[in-house]
Design a protein around this motif. Structure first.
Motif, PDB file in Angstrom:
ATOM      1  N   GLU A 155      -4.289   8.532   4.960  1.00 30.99           N
ATOM      2  CA  GLU A 155      -4.272   8.553   6.424  1.00 30.99           C
ATOM      3  C   GLU A 155      -4.714   9.948   6.854  1.00 30.99           C
ATOM      4  O   GLU A 155      -3.905  10.845   7.090  1.00 30.99           O
ATOM      5  CB  GLU A 155      -2.883   8.154   6.928  1.00 30.99           C
ATOM      6  CG  GLU A 155      -2.495   6.789   6.360  1.00 30.99           C
ATOM      7  CD  GLU A 155      -1.664   5.912   7.268  1.00 30.99           C
ATOM      8  OE1 GLU A 155      -0.718   6.412   7.895  1.00 30.99           O
ATOM      9  OE2 GLU A 155      -1.964   4.702   7.346  1.00 30.99           O
TER      10      GLU A 155
ATOM     11  N   ARG B 218       9.108   0.851   3.353  1.00 34.69           N
ATOM     12  CA  ARG B 218       9.214   2.239   3.803  1.00 34.69           C
ATOM     13  C   ARG B 218      10.625   2.526   4.304  1.00 34.69           C
ATOM     14  O   ARG B 218      11.431   1.613   4.474  1.00 34.69           O
ATOM     15  CB  ARG B 218       8.153   2.563   4.862  1.00 34.69           C
ATOM     16  CG  ARG B 218       8.207   1.738   6.125  1.00 34.69           C
ATOM     17  CD  ARG B 218       6.992   2.079   7.015  1.00 34.69           C
ATOM     18  NE  ARG B 218       7.051   1.395   8.298  1.00 34.69           N
ATOM     19  CZ  ARG B 218       6.086   1.452   9.205  1.00 34.69           C
ATOM     20  NH1 ARG B 218       4.995   2.161   8.998  1.00 34.69           N
ATOM     21  NH2 ARG B 218       6.206   0.798  10.353  1.00 34.69           N
TER      22      ARG B 218
ATOM     23  N   PHE C  38       0.188   8.440  14.900  1.00 37.32           N
ATOM     24  CA  PHE C  38       0.410   7.611  13.712  1.00 37.32           C
ATOM     25  C   PHE C  38       0.382   6.100  13.995  1.00 37.32           C
ATOM     26  O   PHE C  38      -0.162   5.310  13.225  1.00 37.32           O
ATOM     27  CB  PHE C  38       1.760   8.044  13.121  1.00 37.32           C
ATOM     28  CG  PHE C  38       2.419   7.053  12.238  1.00 37.32           C
ATOM     29  CD1 PHE C  38       1.995   6.904  10.928  1.00 37.32           C
ATOM     30  CD2 PHE C  38       3.469   6.265  12.701  1.00 37.32           C
ATOM     31  CE1 PHE C  38       2.600   5.981  10.092  1.00 37.32           C
ATOM     32  CE2 PHE C  38       4.080   5.351  11.874  1.00 37.32           C
ATOM     33  CZ  PHE C  38       3.642   5.208  10.571  1.00 37.32           C
TER      34      PHE C  38
ATOM     35  N   ALA D 119       0.369   4.935   1.733  1.00 39.66           N
ATOM     36  CA  ALA D 119      -0.514   5.489   2.762  1.00 39.66           C
ATOM     37  C   ALA D 119      -0.162   6.937   3.081  1.00 39.66           C
ATOM     38  O   ALA D 119       0.285   7.244   4.187  1.00 39.66           O
ATOM     39  CB  ALA D 119      -0.423   4.621   4.023  1.00 39.66           C
ATOM     40  N   PRO D 120      -0.342   7.843   2.137  1.00 38.31           N
ATOM     41  CA  PRO D 120       0.032   9.242   2.414  1.00 38.31           C
ATOM     42  C   PRO D 120      -0.950   9.921   3.357  1.00 38.31           C
ATOM     43  O   PRO D 120      -2.126   9.566   3.396  1.00 38.31           O
ATOM     44  CB  PRO D 120      -0.038   9.891   1.033  1.00 38.31           C
ATOM     45  CG  PRO D 120      -1.076   9.103   0.295  1.00 38.31           C
ATOM     46  CD  PRO D 120      -0.943   7.693   0.800  1.00 38.31           C
ATOM     47  N   SER D 121      -0.433  10.883   4.090  1.00 37.65           N
ATOM     48  CA  SER D 121      -1.314  11.747   4.877  1.00 37.65           C
ATOM     49  C   SER D 121      -1.636  12.944   3.977  1.00 37.65           C
ATOM     50  O   SER D 121      -0.717  13.591   3.488  1.00 37.65           O
ATOM     51  CB  SER D 121      -0.600  12.235   6.138  1.00 37.65           C
ATOM     52  OG  SER D 121      -0.049  11.124   6.807  1.00 37.65           O
TER      53      SER D 121
ATOM     54  N   ARG E 144       0.831  -1.212   0.000  1.00 37.61           N
ATOM     55  CA  ARG E 144       0.000   0.000   0.000  1.00 37.61           C
ATOM     56  C   ARG E 144       0.855   1.247   0.000  1.00 37.61           C
ATOM     57  O   ARG E 144       2.044   1.223   0.360  1.00 37.61           O
ATOM     58  CB  ARG E 144      -0.963  -0.002   1.192  1.00 37.61           C
ATOM     59  CG  ARG E 144      -0.373  -0.323   2.579  1.00 37.61           C
ATOM     60  CD  ARG E 144       0.610   0.615   3.078  1.00 37.61           C
ATOM     61  NE  ARG E 144       0.965   0.452   4.476  1.00 37.61           N
ATOM     62  CZ  ARG E 144       1.821   1.250   5.098  1.00 37.61           C
ATOM     63  NH1 ARG E 144       2.440   2.204   4.448  1.00 37.61           N
ATOM     64  NH2 ARG E 144       2.108   1.071   6.373  1.00 37.61           N
TER      65      ARG E 144
ATOM     66  N   HIS F 179      11.497   4.571   9.913  1.00 40.91           N
ATOM     67  CA  HIS F 179      10.310   3.986  10.550  1.00 40.91           C
ATOM     68  C   HIS F 179      10.636   2.741  11.371  1.00 40.91           C
ATOM     69  O   HIS F 179       9.734   2.131  11.945  1.00 40.91           O
ATOM     70  CB  HIS F 179       9.280   3.599   9.484  1.00 40.91           C
ATOM     71  CG  HIS F 179       8.403   4.740   9.043  1.00 40.91           C
ATOM     72  ND1 HIS F 179       7.509   5.353   9.883  1.00 40.91           N
ATOM     73  CD2 HIS F 179       8.293   5.370   7.848  1.00 40.91           C
ATOM     74  CE1 HIS F 179       6.867   6.314   9.228  1.00 40.91           C
ATOM     75  NE2 HIS F 179       7.342   6.351   8.002  1.00 40.91           N
TER      76      HIS F 179
ATOM     77  N   ASN G  81      -2.246   3.305  11.794  1.00 42.49           N
ATOM     78  CA  ASN G  81      -1.445   2.837  10.665  1.00 42.49           C
ATOM     79  C   ASN G  81      -1.286   1.309  10.722  1.00 42.49           C
ATOM     80  O   ASN G  81      -1.466   0.606   9.723  1.00 42.49           O
ATOM     81  CB  ASN G  81      -0.093   3.550  10.686  1.00 42.49           C
ATOM     82  CG  ASN G  81       0.856   3.116   9.588  1.00 42.49           C
ATOM     83  OD1 ASN G  81       1.739   2.303   9.822  1.00 42.49           O
ATOM     84  ND2 ASN G  81       0.694   3.649   8.383  1.00 42.49           N
TER      85      ASN G  81
HETATM   86  N1  GLU Z   1       1.018   8.187   6.682  1.00 43.16           N
HETATM   87  C1  GLU Z   1       2.368   7.788   6.888  1.00 43.16           C
HETATM   88  C2  GLU Z   1       3.286   8.783   6.213  1.00 43.16           C
HETATM   89  O1  GLU Z   1       2.846   9.496   5.332  1.00 43.16           O
HETATM   90  C3  GLU Z   1       2.586   6.386   6.345  1.00 43.16           C
HETATM   91  C4  GLU Z   1       3.913   5.795   6.655  1.00 43.16           C
HETATM   92  C5  GLU Z   1       3.991   4.353   6.230  1.00 43.16           C
HETATM   93  O2  GLU Z   1       4.346   4.104   5.073  1.00 43.16           O
HETATM   94  O3  GLU Z   1       3.630   3.483   6.991  1.00 43.16           O
HETATM   95  O4  GLU Z   1       4.446   8.908   6.600  1.00 43.16           O
END
Ligand code: GLU
Length: 454
Positions: A40, A202, A184, A6-8, A4, A206, A188
């Motif tokens: 997100e 990622r 987060f 998953a941008p904010s 996936r 992280h 997440n």
């Molecule tokens: N929403 C997080 C971000 O934009 C997702 C990070 C991830 O890939 O888990 O950094």
């Protein structure tokens, strides 16, 4: 298998996001899985609809298609609360009433003893009733009870083998803020579980988050995904990628006329040394090998991006090229497009040759200097020679001008080029002459005489 992105939706898509999206997309396409897009959007204050639209549009522009409906984290708010309750019921999450002031003192005290700035665990000791009753009246956050003298968390990571964290080195992280919103970590991880995400690619910034998320998922009875924590993308100067160290939004690059393929090429090759040169999106997929992904940081180079762009620009098929060119130079026709294609680094460079399309266009300053230097007599002779040799093409005409003026080499070619194309560099003169035709050449020679007279 499912990955996936998953941008904010709190800003535009930047280079770092593009890399994450691309790697997850490549992984899914290469290994026959699905690629999900999840916004997100739980930070209600900062999330904006315009960014959701912009991110979707940028991903489409890049050709990174997602499978199924777009997901929104906010739709899972109920599950996030349930997860926290479940952890609290097991004594694995607790309310923390410590003020910022208190936490600062704790941190200073720890630092003065040479200890890491971890939470002291003060509120972890409160009994359940006291915590619940204070919780009704006092502001509080929720923490996970991760820190422990013994025990480990193993983060499954297929690039690094599994990464082991001692619980003694981990903190009790905050998962819910005093206003009830989640940080987060929990949404997440829980969403990855609910969405059936099996692989998460990622940045290695992280890694510690992953240890908390694996801990949390296991306690909730979920199977954690396999992670691939790759090296970070840095600016060209080796510092964190930011506007100052050379990051761009995709919107900005699109505005600059960048070909999406160039961004994909430049990005896919970073930290993946075996990517072949000159690859189409299909070839990128076919050659993507997860194990080759580098765990060291890589540096972004704008030059490399634009080098790819130029290369792809020169190779664009005629029709596609003409359409793109007409966005920038609406008057461009097929002949002009073919003539200038190999001379441009960026599409906008075509504007240097606008005089080929419109005789009124004033040559650029350098070009005017050249024209003024040779003066009216040179161009009068050039017109005379053209009258006799218009049908014979560039070579014969240039020879005749040489005869008439005594100019040769650069002194001969440059003033002619300048008069016809308006620039000191550009396409082959034989092509220019053939494109303009008899009337076009004469008109430009006459026009430059007028322009140098002024
Ligand atoms: N929403 C997080 C971000 O934009 C997702 C990070 C991830 O890939 O888990 O950094």
């Amino acid at each position: 298998m499912m990955t996936r992105f998953a941008p904010s939706p709190t800003g535009l898509l930047h280079l770092g996001n593009v890399r994450t999206a691309l790697l997850n997309w490549l992984y899914a396409r290469r290994y026959g899985g699905q690629f999900l897009l999840r916004f997100e959007d739980t930070d209600a204050d900062r999330s904006q609809k315009v960014f959701i639209e912009a991110i979707r549009s940028d991903l489409r522009w890049l050709g990174l298609d997602w499978d199924g409906e777009v997901k929104f984290q906010s739709a899972h708010a109920g599950q996030h609360r349930d997860a926290l309750r479940k952890l609290a019921d097991q004594g694995l999450a607790y309310r923390c009433f410590c003020s910022e002031h208190q936490l600062n003192l704790d941190r200073r005290l720890a630092a003065s003893r040479g200890l890491p700035p971890r939470y002291s665990g003060r509120c972890r000791e409160l009994n359940v009733q006291e915590s619940a009753s204070r919780g009704e009246r006092e502001p509080h956050v929720w923490r996970l009870a991760v820190h422990a003298i013994e025990g480990v968390v193993e983060v499954p990571d297929s690039l690094r083998g599994s990464v082991t964290f001692n619980c003694a080195d981990l903190d009790d992280p905050v998962v819910a803020r005093s206003d009830g919103s989640f940080t987060f970590l929990l949404p997440n991880a829980v969403d990855d579980a609910i969405d059936g995400i099996t692989h998460v690619l990622r940045g290695d910034d992280h890694l510690t988050n992953s240890s908390y998320q694996v801990w949390l998922l296991l306690h909730l009875g979920y199977q954690p995904p396999v992670y691939l924590h790759h090296g970070l993308l840095l600016g060209s100067d080796g510092s964190k990628l930011s506007k100052r160290s050379g990051s761009h939004s995709v919107a900005e690059l699109r505005e600059d006329g960048l070909l999406p393929q160039a961004l994909l090429q430049a990005m896919a090759r970073l930290g993946h040394p075996n990517m072949p040169e000159d690859a189409s999106l299909e070839t990128l997929v076919a050659n993507f090998t997860a194990e080759h992904l580098s765990t060291s940081a890589v540096r972004w180079q704008d030059d490399e991006l634009w080098r790819w762009h130029t290369r792809l620009l020169h190779a664009l098929p005629v029709d596609d090229w003409l359409v793109r060119l007409q966005h920038v130079v609406p008057a461009a026709d097929a002949g002009f497009a073919a003539l200038v294609q190999g001379n441009l680094q960026r599409i906008g460079d075509a504007l240097h040759y606008a005089r080929l399309l419109d005789v009124q266009v004033v040559p650029d300053d350098d070009a005017m200097d050249v024209a003024r230097q040779v003066g009216d007599a040179f161009y009068a002779a050039a017109i005379g020679a053209w009258e006799q040799h218009a049908a014979d093409g560039w070579k014969a005409w240039a020879d005749a001008v040489k005869q008439a003026t005594g100019a040769k080499g650069r002194e001969l070619f440059m003033p002619l080029r300048v008069a016809l194309s308006g620039a000191t560099h550009g396409p082959e003169m034989s092509g220019v002459v053939a494109y303009l035709g008899s009337g076009g050449v004469r008109a430009r020679l006459e026009d430059i005489r007028e322009k140098i007279r002024i």
